[in-house]
Write an enzyme that holds these catalytic residues in place. Structure first.
Site, PDB file in Angstrom:
ATOM      1  N   SER A  28       0.825  -1.217   0.000  1.00 43.42           N
ATOM      2  CA  SER A  28       0.000   0.000   0.000  1.00 43.42           C
ATOM      3  C   SER A  28       0.852   1.258   0.000  1.00 43.42           C
ATOM      4  CB  SER A  28      -0.907   0.011   1.233  1.00 43.42           C
ATOM      5  OG  SER A  28      -1.700  -1.156   1.281  1.00 43.42           O
ATOM      6  N   ALA A  29       0.271   2.355  -0.464  1.00 42.32           N
ATOM      7  CA  ALA A  29       0.953   3.650  -0.465  1.00 42.32           C
ATOM      8  C   ALA A  29       1.165   4.110   0.981  1.00 42.32           C
ATOM      9  CB  ALA A  29       0.111   4.674  -1.212  1.00 42.32           C
TER      10      ALA A  29
END
Ligand code: SAH
Length: 214
Positions: A52-53
């Site tokens: 994930s970012a």
């Protein structure tokens, strides 16, 4: 990091310290190392999954309200990065019991996460389990075992066993929606066993598959 602070995504010292301490470059797929600190999700090799970012990781860590001594279940180990961050925040349990259990259905990624956590020194605090996390861990247990449960893949609804395995007063964080768009839902377990939910924000995760998934 400073950008996450100025945008107001990062609020607490605990989350900031964890993000500074865990080396993200040790968890991304080797061919994306140079992009480790870009604020975007990165592909995990050819598995079709992503790490994930950083801003989404930060939002989720803030909403989880982690404290020392808690026991946490994560569904979707992926690279192991989020599990390492959570380990930093909850500390160690007496007796050497591992406070973080993370489940991954892809054997390839479970091996990747294990190797990353071993190399960075977290394997004494995190158990990586290969299996279907929509059934909780142990599978289909109805015991309230966890202070926090975090799901890092998109679910069609809140899986029953995750609700059952959350302790009273516990927090469950889960992206709920279709395959393309979800809402990050934060649910607190009330003394009568029901969940009180609040929508945190819109989000986009890879699908949670499995018996109680997509
Ligand atoms: N938290 C991870 C990113 C997770 S990406 C990190 O820090 O890198 C979502 C992961 O959920 C994928 O690896 C996918 O294989 C896994 N997944 C999807 N459905 C699952 C299920 N039912 N049980 C366990 N893992 C699942």
């Amino acid at each position: 990091m400073e950008q996450l602070f100025s945008e107001g995504v990062l609020k607490s010292l605990g989350v900031r310290e964890a993000l500074l301490k865990v080396p993200r470059e040790e968890f991304v797929w080797p061919n994306t190392k140079r992009e480790s600190y870009a604020d975007s999700p990165l592909p995990l090799g050819d598995t079709g999954q992503t790490i994930s970012a950083p801003h989404m990781v930060a939002i989720m860590l803030e909403e989880l309200e982690l404290n020392r001594g808690q026991v946490v279940l994560e569904i979707g180990a992926g690279s192991g990065y989020n599990a390492a961050l959570m380990a930093e925040m909850v500390g160690r349990l007496p007796g050497g019991r591992k406070p973080i259990i993370t489940i991954e259905r892809s054997e390839k990624l479970a091996d990747f996460a294990k190797a990353n956590l071993e190399r960075t020194g977290y394997s004494d605090r995190i158990d990586v389990i290969t299996g279907d996390g929509t059934l909780g861990y142990p599978e289909k247990s109805q015991q309230p075992l966890y202070d926090r449960i975090t799901v890092t893949a998109a679910a069609p609804y809140v899986p029953r066993y995750l609700r059952l395995q959350l302790k009273p007063e516990g927090i469950l964080l889960i992206p709920v929606g279709d395959l393309w768009m979800q809402t990050l839902v934060k649910a607190k377990k009330l003394p009568d066993g029901t969940l009180k939910s609040r929508d945190v924000c819109g989000c986009m995760f890879v699908p949670l598959v499995g018996e109680n998934g997509h």
